[in-house]
Every structure is written in structure tokens, then in C-alpha cells.
Scaffold this active site. Structure first.
Site, short mmCIF file in Angstrom:
data_model
loop_
_atom_site.label_atom_id
_atom_site.label_comp_id
_atom_site.label_asym_id
_atom_site.label_seq_id
_atom_site.Cartn_x
_atom_site.Cartn_y
_atom_site.Cartn_z
N LYS A 192 0.86 -1.19 0.00
CA LYS A 192 0.00 0.00 0.00
C LYS A 192 0.89 1.23 0.00
O LYS A 192 1.94 1.25 0.67
CB LYS A 192 -0.89 -0.03 1.24
N SER A 242 -9.66 2.23 2.96
CA SER A 242 -8.74 2.94 2.08
C SER A 242 -7.78 2.02 1.33
O SER A 242 -7.19 2.44 0.33
CB SER A 242 -7.91 3.93 2.91
N SER A 276 -9.96 -0.07 7.14
CA SER A 276 -9.37 0.11 5.81
C SER A 276 -8.76 -1.13 5.19
O SER A 276 -8.38 -1.11 4.02
CB SER A 276 -8.31 1.22 5.84
#
Lengths: 481, 480
Positions: B77, B152, B176
């Protein structure tokens, strides 16, 4: 200093003490401020995204040491808060500090004031925080440069109660704290380099009033003398305003050394909102009693304890005891010399007199003084044994310093010049006896104290070259008949 | 090579010399090039570095230097620093920021032999539940390209679901990892707070940020966990990692079931969750009803605390040392103001303002202090529940993947996406989202929550479930 019998100044100090740890408070960068700009700024100090603070335990231990030294309550946990404000030399946009639970709680120190006995001044708190970097305005034209070497270095902010009532008391308190932190070895005490910075809060009220007047804050003063002068100026300014029936505005002021005056820096009308909250990156650290105890045991004898011991056990005057304990190095020098000699008053007089004047002349610190305390002690033990006159001891002392001789060499050399021919000594003794018939009479009446006086006279006459022991024998011989 | 490969299967391929890391890595890079124009799950690729690392891994493997992840390509990420690579958090503020160091978990994974493919898409600074706040544009849900992948960690979830990365790291501050895992039909896992180091993960809300993983299976989550977890002296909040597998998969557990949480869900979702419950019950696990009385207060308290922390964490972006610097502004204040105005997106600004407000004089007690009290009550609810149960079952998300822009004008509706996941972060508990079916052709996940350091229970129940079901073996036909 007396402003008037009508007005009473009330002063409290906030002193930032730079702790002399190897690395910074929350990063492993060396805590060295005076290097090329930004060489000691690592990713944590630069607040690179993703970096996190890790507490330097050494800084915590030094703060605890200070707390123990002022008999303060030590917090059971060490917690940190974030204090938010934007400033170009504050990389994270917040400063990690302690608000609600300072590591050092209420304590006190004794401040020696001129002509008066010690005054106990309350310490409100002392807390750990990280310093900001420096904005440098004169290095690059029309640009402010940022040096982050200082960013993150550990500070102990010491806040006193408003217990000080004159500029000289305030300066003395600052000096006392300076003595203490350097004595403890937690700060290098270098005022010129900002290792201790003092903010002074001052207000003035009518004598007898309970309520405090409006206060102003003088920021960032870094010498004892300037604190005194800045406060003096500021108090007179307050009094002038009050006597004209005007009021003092709450504001922050700067002291201008050149003009010897304070100037308004900013008002307090818009109080800043620092949005403090507990720093979630730093969990509370438990401070165990064992830790505090082990720190206590590791501490040197404190200056005020030592001062009192000098008075009560070594029978030194208060003033001399205070001078000897003004810094740890002097006191250690005294301790070591006295261990050899065992005549505290003699050793003290020499350190404050003969040693002190050479330190002044050559601008040395006592640590740089070439004569070891043991060597001085050895010289003085001959004086203490009446083997050497004070004047001859001074000769030995000078020889060692001038020629780098050993004490024994210098002693031999000085003794060679000593008048040892008994014929010459007898002449001197006879002259002294002739000149002081009263004392000779007293001596014959058994007042042996007078002998000391007579020997002194004889040494004087010999210009210090006579051996007091030998003189004493000749006196006895010539007077006993 | 089959389309769907777990870490475990890829290791087998390499062990049996059916494929090298170089071939595997090349294959995944090729898939990314082929498909990711549609998905937008990767925001930067480390092609050269990946192939170099893959070659090295092959050499190591040939010499018998085999670690658990030797030669396995993974995605990170874009919230994790990878040395020498851009770490943007999908924000204009850090669009050109190249990390000078690697996050601890990135380093740990590399040390375990993993090969970094690139950085995955995310909501800006991990603030969002749909991946729509990324400056690189939204990642898409591989099951339906008109839908969001969740957020996210949307890019990581989409990439693993589409099999263009075998596994990805993610971060979970309020859900997330688990919500996008649920939206994309993959396994999302975050361990107990502190078990994975936060050092090198760009901070959103420090006390709530949990690094974790998105994988094809629970078994893979365990392999990743073993490699990346562990106490880190660079993170003061980190703690020692518990053993991942000291409970055998056959153990029967008592599972807490907070019935009230399931009541308002759409029928199609409850259906899938009900199926999952039955399967677990059928295995001899006991399901008992539990109550979490302060559950409803979690989202409000979460937004107070997370925004407060974010407002300070994001104060470092002032345009001075790195990151976006405005062309306007001649004083520090105006430069800082312009840089932040231009560098941050709307949702980030909204949260910074909210956080600044709740920490202000006169509001601190009413918001921040109160929210911390709520947080303690929520934590206590869980601790009480774990006196009776081994794990808690819960939905992972109140909906399946929604359409892009569906919640554009409803930020608080977006915040409610996190209602089942947020309380877990408030308590710092380990949790996992596992695919358990489909509703209207979109994946549904259920969530298992463990007690502090109860990771091994999650792994064993998760493995138990996945040996009985094949939802995790499904892949969208976006690849076709």
C-alpha cells in the site's frame, strides 16, 4: 536593590536547561548543536513521513536526578503531550512536551541572597521537552535558512514559584540553578551557547497587597547579569506606569543588551491555542521507585549539603563555604587537597586566594589549573606542620607553577635558600626579643601563645626565609635561660 | 501457471522447480500491465527492482537459502515507505516524495525474501472507505468495474482479488483492510495493535493505525504475519508478536454473536452471514449471544479521536523540507497555507479541520476527552465479552461494494461504512475479514474479532472455515 518602600516586585523564572545527553530526546542523532548546519538531523528530526519518536531514557534519568536534587515529587509515569503550532524550524508542526503530568513536581531550592540568609524558593515543576531547530537569518541573503541540529535536543524546563522579590534574588536563583545542574552533570552550563535560557515573569504590587499586578514576560535571557538588569529596567518601567495611574499591559518583551532596555515583542491579547493532547506515539513510561532510588544513590553530594557540612564539620565561614561550593570542580579540588592536608581553613584560604588569583590572571578554570589538588595539599601540609612559612609555601607553589617542578624538587630548592645557619637565626631571634620586651615578659609568665607572634615577627624579618621549626627551638633556647 | 495462486502454491511451484521467482514475478508484472489500466490498483511499479530481486531470490533458492517468502512478489500500500521509491499516500502533497528508508514491515518482508512489485492505490492519507479520494483516481472493483473496491486499502484489495498480486500489505485505521477485503472477496487481516510496527507507515491516526495484509487465504495471512510482525525498537507502541499457530485448527471454540448488529443489514448480506454461521456451528463451535452496549457510539468517538490525531500528524506537511511546495507565498505562514491548501484534498482537509476543532480550547473536554471515555467503554465491552467467548463474529461492512460517486455528497454516510470495523480499532483487537458468499454478484465478507494477542485463534478458525468453503478460491473474470 531597593525600588521604593511602596512597591514590591514579584518575580518567577522559567529556565530551559539543555540536558547534556549524547543523543536527542526522541532520536538517535547526536545532541550536538554547534556543528555544520543540519549534519545532526536524521529522518526523525526532519519529521520524514512515517518516522516515530523513541524516548531517550538517559534524558529521563537526568530529569529525575534534578527532581531528586530539589526534593521534588517524581511522577510515577512519564507522559508526553503534543503542543501544536506552525513554525519553520519546528519540523513536525508540534513539539513533544509534558503538560499535565511533568516528570518533576513541586520542589524547592535555597537561594543565597546578598547580605541575607538563604531563601527557600519553590520550584513549581520541571518537565521534559524537545527543543526546536534554529531559523538563521544572516547566512543567506533575503532568505531564512533552517538548521535542525538543535531540533529534538532535550530540554528540562524548570518553572519557579513567584517567590523572588528583587532582580538580584532572581539572578541569584538563576545562578543557583546553574550551579545545581552543572554540579549534577546534567547540563554543560554554557550560557553563551544557550545551554540555559531564562524567561522572567515579573509584576509589581503595592507592599502589603495580596493580589498580583499585571505581569510581563521577558524572554530568552542568557546571563545572570542580564537577568538582573532586564528585571531592573522592567520593574522601574512598571512602577513608572503605576505611579502615573496607568496599567501594565500583559505582554512578552525582549531584553536589548546594547540599550539595556526591554522592548515589546508580542501581546498576550490573542492567546495561542496549542491544542495539547497526549502523544499517541509515546506510551506512558512507568517510573519505578527502584529507578528513582538508584538514581539517588548515583548522585554526588549536593552543593547545599556540602556547604552546610563545610560550616558544621570543617568550621568554615558561611561565605567561604558558599564560595567553595559555587561549582563542583572547585569543591572537588578543595575536597582532594583537604584530604591531604587536613586543615580546611588553610586549604580554603589558599584555593580562594592564591589559586583563585592565578585562575583569574590566566583565565583558567580550576580543572585547567596545572597544580593538582594533591600537590597543593602536600605543600600546605608542610605549612600545617609548621615546617614551612606561608611565604615559603608560596615560593614552592610559584616554583611548581613556573618551572613545572615536582613539589619535592621545589621544596628542596626553597629550603636551600632557607636561612639555616643557626648564627644568623640567633641574631634575628635576639633582635626580635630585644624589640618586644612586653611579649618576652608574657612568655616568661607562661603565656606560650605569644611564641607564635614572636616567631611570626622573626619570619617577617627573615623575609620568609627562616624555618619556623628551627626558630621555635632557638626562641625556647634563648628564653628558657 | 494457473490464474489463482496463493503464496503457498507459489512456494510449491518454486520448490518443485515448476517456476522460478523470475517467471512468477514477470507473470504478475505482465498481468498488471494487461489489466491494471482498468483497475488502477497500482500507482507505481518497481519493475526493474522486482525482477532484480526475483533473480536474486532464485539464486538464493538454488543455494538452499530459502525463507518463507523467498521470491514471492507482493504489493505495498502506498502508505508504507519503500526506500528509494515514491511514497505518495496518493496525495498531491507527497506526489514527488521518495522515501529515504523502508518501513519496518517492508524490511521484514524483504528480509523474509519477498519481492516488491510496486505501490498500491489508496484513499488519500488512508482517509476514506472507497478509494475515491486518491489523486491517481479511484481503483475499481474487479468484480464490477463500476463499483468501488472499498477503502482505504482499495488498491491492495483489488489487486489481490484480480490475482495481479498474490498478496499485498494494507493499513487499517477504522476498517481500511477489512472493508475492502469484504468488497473484493479476499482475506483481510490486521493483528493486535502494536504487533506490526508502524515505523515507516505514514501516520493517519497513530493510536488506531494497524498495518496488516490482504491475501487470497487465511493461510497466506498467517505466512505474511509471521514474516512482518515483531517488536520494533523504532516504534515505542510496538509489542512482541504472539505465536501465530499454537491452537490447532480442530479446536472447538465459543463464538460470540452480537445479534443486534445483524438486524439492519440487507437481506442478501445477512443471508451470506447466516450461512457462514451455520457452517461454523456445524463444525462443533458454540455460538452464544453477546451484547456490546456501547457499539453505537463508536463511529462518532472514532471520528473525534482519529481526526484529532490526524490534525497533528499531518501538520508536518508545511512545504518546507519535502512534499508539495506552493509557488505562492512569500512568508512562512502564507507559503505553508498555500502549500497545504493545494496539497491536500477535500476529505483530508475536512478531517484536519475537524481534528483541529475538537482539540481547541473550550472543545477539548466536550469532544476529545469524552471520545476517549467512550473508547474505554468500548474496549471494556469487548474485554467483558472475551471472558465468555473465544472470538466474536460480526459483519465486515453494512453493504456490498457501492457504485463510484454514490456517496460523494454524503460524507457521514461514508463514515458509517466503518461501523462494524471501527470499534475493533478503538480496542486495538486483532480481526479478520473472510469471504463468505455473494450478494447480487458482489462479494460479502464476515468478520472475526479476537482478544488481544489472540491471533492464533483467528488463524485456526479462519483455516477451519476456508477448508469447508471455496469463496476464497473464486476470482472475477476481469482477467478473461
Amino acid at each position: 536593590m531597593n525600588f521604593s518602600s511602596k512597591w514590591e516586585p514579584v518575580i518567577g523564572l522559567e529556565i530551559h536547561v539543555q540536558l547534556n545527553t549524547q543523543s536527542k530526546l526522541f532520536s538517535t542523532s547526536p545532541a550536538q548543536v554547534n556543528s555544520d548546519p543540519n549534519v545532526h538531523a536524521n529522518i526523525v528530526d526532519l519529521a520524514i513521513p512515517g518516522t516515530l519518536p523513541v524516548l531517550n531514557r538517559k534524558a529521563l534519568h537526568k530529569a529525575i536526578m534534578f527532581g531528586v536534587a530539589i526534593s521534588a515529587r517524581i511522577s510515577k509515569t512519564c507522559r508526553f503531550e503534543r503542543k501544536s503550532y506552525f513554525y519553520p524550524d519546528l519540523p513536525k508542526g508540534y513539539q513533544i512536551t509534558q503538560l499535565s503530568d511533568p516528570i518533576v513536581g513541586k520542589g524547592s531550592i535555597d537561594v543565597l541572597t546578598e547580605g541575607k540568609s538563604a531563601k527557600t524558593v519553590g520550584i513549581t515543576r520541571a518537565h521534559l521537552e524537545e527543543d526546536a531547530g534554529k531559523s538563521v537569518h544572516d547566512r543567506i541573503a533575503n532568505t531564512t535558512a533552517i538548521d535542525l541540529n538543535r531540533a529534538g535536543t532535550p530540554l528540562l524546563e524548570v518553572v519557579t514559584e513567584p517567590h523572588l522579590n528583587s532582580p538580584s534574588e532572581a539572578a541569584s536563583c538563576f545562578r543557583q540553578l546553574h550551579t545545581l545542574v552543572t554540579w549534577l552533570g546534567i547540563c554543560d552550563g554554557n550560557l553563551n551557547e544557550g545551554s540555559m535560557r531564562c524567561d522572567a515573569n515579573v509584576s509589581v504590587r503595592q507592599r502589603g497587597d495580596k493580589a498580583l499586578g499585571n505581569r510581563t514576560e521577558i524572554k530568552n535571557v542568557n546571563s545572570f547579569r542580564f537577568v538582573e538588569r532586564a528585571l531592573h529596567y522592567e520593574i522601574e518601567r512598571h512602577i513608572a506606569l503605576l505611579e502615573q495611574g496607568e496599567s501594565v499591559e500583559r505582554e512578552t518583551r525582549l531584553y536589548d543588551v546594547e540599550r539595556d532596555e526591554t522592548r515589546r515583542m508580542r501581546g498576550k491579547e490573542y492567546s495561542d491555542d496549542y491544542r495539547y493532547f497526549p502523544d499517541p506515539d509515546l506510551l506512558p513510561v512507568a517510573v519505578s521507585e527502584d529507578l528513582v532510588e538508584s538514581i539517588r544513590r548515583s548522585m554526588p553530594e549536593l552543593p547545599h549539603v556540602r556547604r552546610e557540612r563545610y560550616v558544621s564539620q570543617l568550621e568554615l565561614d558561611h561565605g567561604i563555604a558558599a564560595l567553595l561550593t559555587r561549582d563542583r570542580e572547585t569543591s572537588e579540588y578543595f575536597e582532594r587537597a583537604n584530604r591531604v592536608t587536613g586543615n580546611a581553613r588553610l586549604v580554603a584560604n589558599w584555593i580562594l586566594g592564591n589559586v583563585g588569583s592565578i585562575l583569574n590572571r590566566d583565565e583558567l578554570t580550576i580543572e585547567e589549573f596545572p597544580l593538582s589538588p594533591e600537590a597543593l595539599g602536600k605543600i600546605l601540609s608542610h605549612v600545617d606542620d609548621d615546617e614551612l612559612s606561608d611565604a615559603m609555601a608560596k615560593q614552592v607553589f610559584d616554583q611548581v607553577l613556573a618551572h613545572g617542578n615536582s613539589v619535592n624538587e621545589a621544596l628542596d630548592r626553597v629550603r636551600q635558600t632557607q636561612i639555616s645557619g643557626s648564627g644568623e637565626l640567633r641574631k634575628i631571634v635576639q633582635t626580635v626579643l630585644d624589640n618586644h620586651p612586653n611579649q618576652v615578659k608574657q612568655l616568661s609568665e607562661g603565656k606560650s601563645k605569644v611564641l607564635g607572634f614572636l616567631i611570626g615577627q622573626a619570619i617577617k624579618m627573615s623575609q620568609g626565609k627562616a624555618d619556623p621549626k628551627q626558630l621555635s627551638e632557638i626562641f625556647r633556647e634563648l628564653t628558657s635561660s | 501457471m494457473d490464474t489463482i495462486q496463493s503464496i503457498k502454491q507459489l512456494c510449491d511451484l518454486m520448490d518443485t522447480r515448476q517456476a522460478s521467482s523470475y517467471e512468477i514475478t514477470s507473470e504478475y508484472l505482465a498481468r498488471i500491465r494487461r489489466i491494471d489500466k482498468q483497475l488502477n490498483s497500482f500507482v507505481s511499479l518497481h519493475e526493474e527492482a522486482a525482477l532484480r530481486a526475483a533473480r536474486l531470490a532464485d539464486k538464493n533458492r538454488a543455494c538452499g537459502r530459502i525463507k518463507p517468502l523467498t521470491g514471492i512478489p507482493i504489493g505495498h500500500k502506498d502508505v508504507f515507505c519503500v526506500k528509494g521509491e515514491r511514497t505518495s499516500c496518493c496525495s498531491r502533497m507527497l506526489e514527488s516524495f521518495v522515501a529515504p528508508y523502508s518501513a519496518t514491515i517492508v524490511q521484514n518482508l524483504e528480509d523474509a525474501g519477498a519481492v516488491s512489485l510496486g505501490k498500491t492505490n489508496m484513499d488519500e492519507f488512508a482517509m476514506g472507505s472507497s478509494n475515491e479520494t486518491s489523486i491517481f483516481g479511484p481503483a475499481r472493483n474487479p468484480w464490477n468495474l463500476d463499483r468501488v473496491p472499498g477503502g482505504s486499502s482499495g488498491g491492495s484489495a483489488a489487486a489481490v482479488a484480480a490475482c495481479i498480486a498474490p498478496a499485498c500489505t494494507g493499513s487499517d485505521t477504522g476498517g481500511s483492510i477489512r472493508q475492502p477485503a469484504s468488497f473484493c472477496g479476499v482475506t483481510g487481516f490486521k493483528p493486535t495493535y502494536g504487533v506490526n510496527s508502524r515505523f515507516g507507515m505514514v501516520a493517519f491516526a497513530s493510536s488506531l493505525d494497524h498495518p496488516g495484509t490482504l491475501t487470497r487465504s487465511v493461510e497466506d495471512a498467517r505466512i505474511m504475519f509471521d514474516a512482518m510482525s515483531g517488536q520494533d525498537l523504532l516504534d515505542s507502541t510496538s509489542s512482541r508478536a504472539p505465536a501465530s499457530s499454537n491452537t490447532s485448527a480442530a479446536t472447538r471454540m465459543t463464538l460470540g454473536y452480537p445479534t443486534s448488529l445483524f438486524s439492519d443489514l440487507p437481506f442478501s448480506i445477512t443471508n451470506a452471514l447466516e450461512e457462514a454461521r451455520k457452517i461454523l456451528e456445524g463444525q462443533g463451535n458454540t455460538i452464544i449471544e453477546i451484547d456490546l452496549p456501547h457499539f453505537d457510539n463508536a463511529v462518532a468517538a472514532y471520528y473525534v479521536i482519529s481526526c484529532a490525531e490526524a490534525s497533528a500528524n499531518l501538520a508536518r506537511y508545511d512545504g518546507i523540507r519535502y512534499g508539495h511546495r506552493s509557488m505562492h507565498g512569500s512568508t512562512f505562514d502564507s507559503l505553508c497555507e498555500h502549500s497545504r491548501s493545494e496539497g491536500f484534498g477535500q476529505e483530508v482537509k475536512r478531517r484536519i479541520l475537524t481534528g483541529t476543532f475538537v482539540l481547541s480550547v473550550g472543545h477539548y473536554d466536550a469532544y476529545y476527552v469524552k471520545a476517549q471515555k467512550v473508547r474505554r467503554l468500548i474496549r471494556d465491552d469487548y474485554l467483558r465479552a472475551f471472558e465468555k467467548v473465544d472470538l466474536i463474529l460480526s459483519p465486515a461492512s453494512p453493504t456490498t461494494a457501492f457504485r463510484l460517486h454514490a456517496l460523494d455528497r454524503e460524507p457521514t454516510e461514508m463514515y458509517k461504512q466503518d461501523q462494524f470495523t471501527v470499534p475493533v480499532n478503538m480496542a486495538g483487537l486483532p480481526a479478520m475479514s473472510i469471504p463468505c458468499g455473494f450478494a447480487e454478484e458482489l462479494p460479502v465478507g464476515f468478520q472475526m474479532i479476537g482478544p488481544h494477542f489472540g491471533e492464533s485463534r483467528l488463524f485456526s478458525l479462519g483455516v477451519q472455515f476456508q477448508t469447508l468453503t471455496d469463496w476464497h478460491l473464486k476470482a472475477p473474470n476481469v482477467l478473461a
